[in-house]
Write a protein that holds these residues in place. Structure first.
Motif, short mmCIF file in Angstrom:
data_model
loop_
_atom_site.label_atom_id
_atom_site.label_comp_id
_atom_site.label_asym_id
_atom_site.label_seq_id
_atom_site.Cartn_x
_atom_site.Cartn_y
_atom_site.Cartn_z
N LEU A 1 80.06 39.56 89.96
CA LEU A 1 79.16 40.70 90.03
C LEU A 1 78.42 40.71 91.37
CD1 LEU A 1 77.85 43.17 88.71
CD2 LEU A 1 76.19 41.62 87.66
N LEU B 1 78.70 43.58 94.30
CA LEU B 1 77.54 44.30 94.82
C LEU B 1 77.42 44.13 96.33
CD1 LEU B 1 74.95 43.64 91.98
CD2 LEU B 1 76.20 45.75 92.45
N SER C 1 70.35 51.42 91.41
CA SER C 1 71.69 51.53 90.83
C SER C 1 72.33 50.16 90.63
CB SER C 1 72.58 52.44 91.66
OG SER C 1 72.76 51.93 92.96
N MET C 2 72.08 49.25 91.57
CA MET C 2 72.62 47.89 91.43
C MET C 2 71.97 47.17 90.25
SD MET C 2 73.07 46.54 95.31
CE MET C 2 74.48 47.04 96.28
N LYS D 1 70.70 48.57 87.58
CA LYS D 1 71.20 49.17 86.35
C LYS D 1 72.60 48.66 86.02
CE LYS D 1 68.34 53.26 86.31
NZ LYS D 1 68.24 54.70 86.32
N LEU D 2 73.44 48.55 87.04
CA LEU D 2 74.79 48.03 86.80
C LEU D 2 74.72 46.61 86.25
CD1 LEU D 2 77.92 48.48 87.18
CD2 LEU D 2 77.63 47.17 89.30
N TYR E 1 75.81 46.76 82.55
CA TYR E 1 77.27 46.65 82.59
C TYR E 1 77.77 45.36 83.21
CZ TYR E 1 76.78 51.59 81.60
OH TYR E 1 76.43 52.79 81.03
N LYS F 1 80.95 43.76 81.86
CA LYS F 1 82.22 44.48 81.90
C LYS F 1 83.21 43.76 82.80
CE LYS F 1 81.07 48.08 79.41
NZ LYS F 1 81.70 48.36 78.15
N LEU G 1 83.98 47.77 87.35
CA LEU G 1 82.72 47.87 88.08
C LEU G 1 82.69 48.98 89.14
CD1 LEU G 1 81.72 44.11 88.46
CD2 LEU G 1 80.95 45.77 86.74
N LEU H 1 82.13 52.41 87.42
CA LEU H 1 80.82 52.41 86.78
C LEU H 1 79.71 52.50 87.82
CD1 LEU H 1 81.35 49.63 84.08
CD2 LEU H 1 80.83 52.04 83.64
N TYR H 2 79.85 51.73 88.89
CA TYR H 2 78.81 51.73 89.92
C TYR H 2 78.70 53.09 90.60
CZ TYR H 2 75.83 50.75 93.77
OH TYR H 2 74.80 50.83 94.66
N ILE I 1 76.83 55.39 88.31
CA ILE I 1 75.40 55.04 88.26
C ILE I 1 74.72 55.47 89.56
CG2 ILE I 1 73.77 53.11 88.23
CD1 ILE I 1 75.81 51.65 86.38
#
Length: 190
Positions: free
Chosen positions: A7, A11, A39-40, A42-43, A47, A50, A55, A58-59, A62
């Motif tokens: 993750l 990012l 946004s990072m 929230k991911l 999520y 996931k 990712l 989804l990112y 978001i």
């Protein structure tokens, strides 16, 4: 399932492009940084469990939602404070950001190009950047996702929350508008 390291690596890999994309939309560096950070978070929060392959889409979704939320807050803020004399929107800053960011440094180090070539290339990139920034919001978003983020049509549609046909239409219109503008400025041949 994505590990913490996966993750984190994801990012790190998207942060610069996400910042540039946000900056195109909001035209405010601090706001763009806040949007990317939000946004990072929230991911990671919602999520992070996931699979790594999910990712990117989804990112992007978001990030789009956080950007739209920012615009909604700005609209509300303007409506609430529009009668205050000390509250002014400053649209003069709209062109004060640089799409190339750190890439400009790379241009200066090219040994095979003359200073004139480097300057000309930087000017062309600034003109292109200005034209991209002038596109309508949805066209700009579709264009950046498809050609800056290199997403395919279905990924872009998922990130934008629209149909694939809409993505194609937005991209086509953006390309036509950019082509016309760049031809008018002599950047592309007529």
């Amino acid at each position: 399932m994505a590990s913490e390291q996966e993750l984190s690596d994801f990012l790190k890999s998207v942060e610069k492009r996400a910042f540039k994309r946000s900056l195109y939309h909001v035209r405010d560096e601090e706001a763009a940084l806040d949007i990317v950070q939000d946004s990072m978070m929230k991911l990671a929060e919602h999520y992070g469990d996931k699979p790594v392959g999910e990712l990117p889409m989804l990112y992007q979704r978001i990030l789009s939602n956080c950007t739209l939320d920012w615009f909604r807050r700005q609209k509300t803020r303007r409506a609430l404070f529009s009668n205050l004399s000390d509250f002014e929107t400053d649209d003069d800053d709209a062109g004060d950001f640089d799409l190339l960011g750190s890439f400009n440094g790379d241009l200066d180090t090219r040994e095979t190009e003359s200073a004139e070539d480097v300057t000309r290339r930087a000017q062309v990139f600034r003109q292109i950047e200005t034209e991209i920034a002038a596109l309508p919001l949805r066209q700009r978003e579709a264009f950046l996702l498809r050609y800056w983020e290199e997403m395919d049509v279905s990924e872009t549609a998922a990130a934008m929350g629209c149909s694939e046909g809409s993505v194609k239409t937005h991209c086509s219109r953006a390309i036509q508008a950019l082509s016309r503008a760049l031809k008018a400025k002599g950047i592309l041949p007529p």
